[in-house]
Write an enzyme that holds these catalytic residues in place. Structure first.
Site, PDB file in Angstrom:
ATOM      1  N   CYS A 259       0.798  -1.237   0.000  1.00 26.92           N
ATOM      2  CA  CYS A 259       0.000   0.000   0.000  1.00 26.92           C
ATOM      3  C   CYS A 259       0.826   1.281   0.000  1.00 26.92           C
ATOM      4  CB  CYS A 259      -0.920   0.005   1.214  1.00 26.92           C
ATOM      5  SG  CYS A 259      -2.216  -1.194   1.055  1.00 26.92           S
ATOM      6  N   ARG A 326       6.436  -8.088   0.362  1.00 27.29           N
ATOM      7  CA  ARG A 326       6.173  -7.268  -0.822  1.00 27.29           C
ATOM      8  C   ARG A 326       6.698  -5.853  -0.606  1.00 27.29           C
ATOM      9  NH1 ARG A 326      -0.117  -8.055  -1.666  1.00 27.29           N
ATOM     10  NH2 ARG A 326       0.024  -7.717   0.566  1.00 27.29           N
TER      11      ARG A 326
HETATM   12  N1  LIG Z   1      -2.538  -5.458   1.953  1.00 27.38           N
HETATM   13  C1  LIG Z   1      -3.109  -4.444   2.543  1.00 27.38           C
HETATM   14  O1  LIG Z   1      -2.865  -4.237   3.706  1.00 27.38           O
HETATM   15  C2  LIG Z   1      -4.067  -3.517   1.806  1.00 27.38           C
HETATM   16  C3  LIG Z   1      -4.722  -2.530   2.538  1.00 27.38           C
HETATM   17  C4  LIG Z   1      -5.631  -1.690   1.893  1.00 27.38           C
HETATM   18  C5  LIG Z   1      -5.843  -1.829   0.518  1.00 27.38           C
HETATM   19  N2  LIG Z   1      -5.179  -2.770  -0.192  1.00 27.38           N
HETATM   20  C6  LIG Z   1      -5.491  -2.885  -1.625  1.00 27.38           C
HETATM   21  O2  LIG Z   1      -6.276  -4.058  -1.826  1.00 27.38           O
HETATM   22  C7  LIG Z   1      -5.949  -4.670  -3.065  1.00 27.38           C
HETATM   23  C8  LIG Z   1      -5.568  -6.133  -2.860  1.00 27.38           C
HETATM   24  O3  LIG Z   1      -4.372  -6.198  -2.066  1.00 27.38           O
HETATM   25  P1  LIG Z   1      -3.941  -7.494  -1.259  1.00 27.38           P
HETATM   26  O4  LIG Z   1      -2.887  -7.046  -0.323  1.00 27.38           O
HETATM   27  O5  LIG Z   1      -5.139  -8.224  -0.729  1.00 27.38           O
HETATM   28  O6  LIG Z   1      -3.300  -8.376  -2.434  1.00 27.38           O
HETATM   29  P2  LIG Z   1      -2.875  -9.958  -2.332  1.00 27.38           P
HETATM   30  O7  LIG Z   1      -1.808 -10.130  -3.333  1.00 27.38           O
HETATM   31  O8  LIG Z   1      -2.628 -10.339  -0.913  1.00 27.38           O
HETATM   32  O9  LIG Z   1      -4.184 -10.707  -2.797  1.00 27.38           O
HETATM   33  C9  LIG Z   1      -4.719 -10.581  -4.063  1.00 27.38           C
HETATM   34  C10 LIG Z   1      -5.222 -11.927  -4.532  1.00 27.38           C
HETATM   35  O10 LIG Z   1      -5.864 -11.736  -5.794  1.00 27.38           O
HETATM   36  C11 LIG Z   1      -5.607 -12.895  -6.586  1.00 27.38           C
HETATM   37  N3  LIG Z   1      -5.833 -12.543  -7.993  1.00 27.38           N
HETATM   38  C12 LIG Z   1      -5.075 -11.775  -8.804  1.00 27.38           C
HETATM   39  N4  LIG Z   1      -5.658 -11.642 -10.001  1.00 27.38           N
HETATM   40  C13 LIG Z   1      -6.818 -12.356  -9.958  1.00 27.38           C
HETATM   41  C14 LIG Z   1      -7.856 -12.617 -10.907  1.00 27.38           C
HETATM   42  N5  LIG Z   1      -7.838 -12.085 -12.117  1.00 27.38           N
HETATM   43  N6  LIG Z   1      -8.869 -13.411 -10.513  1.00 27.38           N
HETATM   44  C15 LIG Z   1      -8.910 -13.951  -9.274  1.00 27.38           C
HETATM   45  N7  LIG Z   1      -7.950 -13.733  -8.336  1.00 27.38           N
HETATM   46  C16 LIG Z   1      -6.922 -12.939  -8.676  1.00 27.38           C
HETATM   47  C17 LIG Z   1      -4.180 -13.277  -6.260  1.00 27.38           C
HETATM   48  O11 LIG Z   1      -3.908 -14.627  -6.543  1.00 27.38           O
HETATM   49  C18 LIG Z   1      -4.134 -12.977  -4.742  1.00 27.38           C
HETATM   50  O12 LIG Z   1      -4.444 -14.120  -3.971  1.00 27.38           O
HETATM   51  C19 LIG Z   1      -4.841  -3.808  -3.681  1.00 27.38           C
HETATM   52  O13 LIG Z   1      -5.413  -2.889  -4.578  1.00 27.38           O
HETATM   53  C20 LIG Z   1      -4.279  -3.067  -2.485  1.00 27.38           C
HETATM   54  O14 LIG Z   1      -3.710  -1.822  -2.824  1.00 27.38           O
HETATM   55  C21 LIG Z   1      -4.302  -3.641   0.439  1.00 27.38           C
END
Ligand SMILES: NC(=O)c1ccc[n+]([C@@H]2O[C@H](COP(=O)([O-])OP(=O)(O)OC[C@H]3O[C@@H](n4cnc5c(N)ncnc54)[C@H](O)[C@@H]3O)[C@@H](O)[C@H]2O)c1
Length: 395
Positions: A259, A326
């Site tokens: 993030c 990450r």
């Molecule tokens: N990690 C955090 O703390 C956090 C906090 C706030 C917002 N966000 C936002 O949330 C979003 C997701 O982040 P995250 O940390 O959960 O990512 P992550 O990588 O932990 O999880 C994302 C998941 O999506 C899956 N994926 C990717 N493409 C796909 C598709 N086409 N179909 C189905 N599954 C698919 C991946 O395999 C993965 O398991 C991002 O935009 C991020 O900026 C993250």
């Protein structure tokens, strides 16, 4: 109500479990087969959720992990929680999001509410995602609903979790916003409606840019404090006694995770394209990216050169008590030390394996230890008299 949460990672998995506890039937959809196999066997893949809570979801048949995109067809609400990272050239990379929204569009039935949670540039929902949903589904704009609600998850935060963290919600239409609000209200205490999609998109980017800028500022201040021989930790503690108008931020090797180093670049990119560049973000990004190099220099100073010196870097993940590497700035720190000829090992029993290397045990066989990410479990008595360079604040 049947729900699909696309993306079962740090954001999508806790959301899916929280929704399943509110008696929704939730399909946890992910295109990573390994992840879905682990979840189907009741194994959690993130620190904040126990195996027990996954097993309970599966046993109650309210949480159904799957790779089958056809579940979208049976869903009343589809949430998108896929990664929105940066590309090699440090630009927003929407590949996963576009791919996920295309899949959702192809399987979209009339009447479904699509809620995007991934972090995006202002205007992305309306100008990029909506046209894809229309094209792929063959539906008109009025036959389905689109909402944006940015995730605010903070891994390992025991106080602020999904249920009690206020949630921003916006809709393409008022009806979409209200429907999304009603959906979340079953398991989130406080929902705040934003008047447009762009307000909610920008608010999320403001939150994370605020952190990047302030952390970078405190990192620069820490370099100055070190130069004049005062303890930044004591300076921050003193300033933090002010009961209003101040919020403490703490120094480190730099920001990491999916993030804080990433989202502000989405905002900076959009602002530049609009002809109103946000120089603070660009500067903070540079300061942040320079921090590992600064600590390489400090190590070099301490040992009068790093050639063939044995170094132990302690803590590899981007923040304490998580295994998430990450965007961890510790990777650049290790690379920088190696480039100076040091023999670098690292210890992190949460990460265990990284880049084909394994975490080594804490011991006293080193010329210098660099405390990069201070996990709670660490017992630094195990390194004996090895001098420590603490990146988290003290001189
Ligand atoms: N990690 C955090 O703390 C956090 C906090 C706030 C917002 N966000 C936002 O949330 C979003 C997701 O982040 P995250 O940390 O959960 O990512 P992550 O990588 O932990 O999880 C994302 C998941 O999506 C899956 N994926 C990717 N493409 C796909 C598709 N086409 N179909 C189905 N599954 C698919 C991946 O395999 C993965 O398991 C991002 O935009 C991020 O900026 C993250």
């Amino acid at each position: 109500m049947q729900i699909t949460v696309v993306g079962q990672g740090y954001v999508g998995l806790p959301l899916a479990i929280a929704a399943s506890l509110a008696q929704y039937t939730v399909f946890g959809l992910d295109n990573n087969q390994e992840k879905i196999t682990a979840l189907s066997m009741g194994k959690s893949i993130i620190e904040d959720l126990s195996d027990k809570s996954i097993k309970q979801g599966i046993e109650s048949k309210c949480y159904l992990p799957t790779t089958d995109t056809l579940v979208i067809k049976d869903s009343d609400v589809v949430l998108i929680c896929v990664p929105t990272p940066l590309s090699e050239d440090h630009k927003p990379d929407l590949t996963a999001l576009i791919s996920a929204i295309t899949t959702v569009g192809r399987n979209l039935k009339a009447g479904t509410l699509v809620i995007v949670e991934s972090t995006i540039e202002p205007g992305t929902c309306r100008n990029k995602l909506l046209p894809i949903l229309i094209k792929e589904s063959g539906l008109t704009e009025s036959e389905f609903e689109l909402s944006y609600s940015p995730e605010r998850i903070d891994p390992t935060n025991k106080t602020w979790q999904i249920n009690n963290t206020p949630k921003l919600v916006a809709g393409l239409t008022e009806a979409a916003a209200n429907r999304a609000k009603d959906f979340y209200a079953k398991f989130i205490d406080s929902i705040i409606l934003c008047s447009t999609l762009e307000i909610a998109e920008t608010a999320k980017l403001l939150e994370n840019s605020f952190r990047l800028i302030n952390i970078s500022f405190v990192n620069e201040l820490s370099i100055y404090c070190q130069k004049i021989g005062i303890d930044i930790a004591e300076v921050i503690a003193a300033a933090a006694t002010k009961p209003y108008g101040f919020m403490p931020f703490y120094p480190s090797v730099g920001v990491g995770g999916h993030c804080i180093p990433v989202d502000p670049i989405y905002l900076a990119n959009a602002a530049k394209a609009a002809g109103a560049p946000i120089k603070f973000i660009e500067l903070a990004d540079v300061v942040n990216l320079n921090m590992p190099g600064y600590f390489v220099g400090r190590a070099e100073e301490k040992l009068a050169g790093l050639q063939n010196k044995k170094l132990l870097v302690i803590g590899l993940s981007y923040k304490p008590n998580v295994a998430d590497v990450r965007e961890s700035p510790v990777a650049a720190l290790i690379t920088g030390l190696k480039q100076k000829g040091a023999d670098v090992s690292w210890h992190d029993d949460l990460v265990k394996e990284w880049n084909g290397e394994k975490s080594v045990a804490l011991s006293d066989k080193y010329d210098l230890a660099i405390l990069a990410t201070p996990h709670d479990y660490l017992d630094l008595t195990k390194i004996g008299d090895v001098p420590v360079l603490n990146t988290r604040g003290s001189i």
